[in-house]
Design a protein around this motif. Structure first.
Motif, mmCIF file in Angstrom:
data_model
loop_
_atom_site.group_PDB
_atom_site.id
_atom_site.type_symbol
_atom_site.label_atom_id
_atom_site.label_comp_id
_atom_site.label_asym_id
_atom_site.label_seq_id
_atom_site.Cartn_x
_atom_site.Cartn_y
_atom_site.Cartn_z
ATOM 1 N N UNK A 1 -27.477 -34.338 -7.013
ATOM 2 C CA UNK A 1 -27.394 -33.105 -6.227
ATOM 3 C C UNK A 1 -28.206 -31.969 -6.848
ATOM 4 N N UNK A 2 -29.033 -32.308 -7.825
ATOM 5 C CA UNK A 2 -29.972 -31.331 -8.357
ATOM 6 C C UNK A 2 -29.420 -30.421 -9.428
ATOM 7 N N UNK A 3 -28.373 -30.854 -10.126
ATOM 8 C CA UNK A 3 -27.794 -30.058 -11.209
ATOM 9 C C UNK A 3 -28.139 -30.708 -12.541
ATOM 10 N N UNK A 4 -28.708 -29.923 -13.449
ATOM 11 C CA UNK A 4 -29.049 -30.437 -14.774
ATOM 12 C C UNK A 4 -27.779 -30.562 -15.604
ATOM 13 N N UNK A 5 -27.510 -31.770 -16.065
ATOM 14 C CA UNK A 5 -26.297 -32.017 -16.847
ATOM 15 C C UNK A 5 -26.539 -31.852 -18.342
ATOM 16 N N UNK A 6 -27.748 -32.168 -18.788
ATOM 17 C CA UNK A 6 -28.060 -32.072 -20.216
ATOM 18 C C UNK A 6 -29.569 -32.230 -20.392
ATOM 19 N N UNK A 7 -29.998 -32.188 -21.642
ATOM 20 C CA UNK A 7 -31.394 -32.442 -21.972
ATOM 21 C C UNK A 7 -31.485 -33.787 -22.680
#
Length: 317
Positions: free
Chosen positions: A202-208
């Motif tokens: 859904x286009x949400x950055x969870x981590x790097x």
């Protein structure tokens, strides 16, 4: 909606968890430091006195029903959470939470590919096309950043597309610029954010990613250009020029660029990038602020407060 919340407002609604971090108070008690998100914006939140069962109950990307009240931390509003539970939402309800780029990702992708096909220098064309096709799916879905500019689904492509639109106009003004280099630099400058960040559907950055943290998208892209050029047997100066543009587009060493621009195409790439990112932050702050009021301080705009004036600046249909 989040952009309408004020101190003392009661909250009982669905939100997207943009981030969840377990922290400790000065007295050693656990609490969750949370950022709630919907289509209108985001707001920090705190869940105090977290017991053992709640420590790992939530993660970034979860959809939740939150009850609580808006209080303030300093001069900024935040939600004091009194109740929170995971919920499954239908498409209509999800559309209220997930901000998406205002242009269709398939249309933007087709336009970018069309631009690549019209690049005259064959080395520039094949390097650019190879990398865009390699990262096609992520490129169409990823945001351009976790929280700063174009932090929305398909935001990376939208950022690239709007920069490319401006690049086409500016290269008509500054005719000495090599259009092939400028267009390729724009298209490739952030493409390895698809490897730097880990993003959900859904286009949400969870981590790097590990390499994202150790190297960053600038170095990752330089490595990609180098690998593709070697694989394709390209021996011209093109790979070095493209790598220099990527290396220098953040301009300052403290922002991740080990070199300042040393060719005019690299110089204009930097300003195309900074213009588009700042205009996006200006637009977001302006739209999320009530008329005749000032926004909260915007960190990436040098902690300025943006004023929402009421003068009509729109052209009539």
């Amino acid at each position: 909606m989040i952009n309408e919340l004020k101190v003392s407002d009661k909250v009982f609604d669905n939100f997207l968890l943009k981030s969840v971090t377990l922290r400790k108070t000065r007295t050693g008690k656990d609490y969750l430091d949370i950022i709630l998100k919907d289509k209108s914006g985001e707001i920090p939140a705190k869940l105090w006195n977290v017991d053992t069962t709640m420590k790992d109950a939530f993660s970034a990307g979860d959809t939740v029903k939150v009850g609580g009240e808006v209080d303030s931390f300093g001069s900024n509003p935040q939600v004091k959470i009194e109740s929170i539970e995971k919920v499954n939402l239908n498409d209509e309800d999800m559309s209220k939470l997930v901000e998406t780029a205002p242009l269709n990702s398939d249309k933007m992708y087709d336009d970018i590919i069309d631009t690549i096909e019209n690049i005259k220098n064959e080395d520039i064309k094949i390097i650019t096309k190879t990398l865009v096709e390699k990262y096609k799916d992520k490129f169409k879905n990823y945001p351009a950043a976790k929280s700063f500019h174009h932090a929305m689904k398909s935001g990376l492509m939208y950022h690239t597309y709007t920069m490319l639109t401006n690049a086409k106009k500016l290269t008509d003004t500054y005719k000495f610029l090599n259009k092939d280099l400028v267009f390729a630099g724009v298209i490739l400058h952030d493409i390895c954010k698809t490897e730097e960040m880990q993003c959900n559907d859904i286009g949400v950055v969870e981590s790097y990613s590990t390499d994202g943290q150790l190297l960053g998208h600038i170095i990752q892209c330089v490595c990609e250009i180098d690998n593709v050029s070697r694989t394709l047997g390209i021996n011209s100066e093109v790979p070095s020029l493209l790598k220099h543009m990527i290396l220098s587009h953040h301009y300052h060493p403290e922002f991740g660029s080990p070199k300042y621009p040393m060719i005019p195409e690299a110089e204009i790439l930097h300003y195309l990038d900074i213009l588009d990112s700042r205009m996006n932050q200006m637009e977001t702050a302006f739209n999320n602020t009530n008329e005749n009021e000032f926004s909260n301080r915007v960190r990436m705009l040098d902690n300025r407060n943006i004023y929402h004036y009421t003068l009509d600046n729109k052209e009539e249909d």
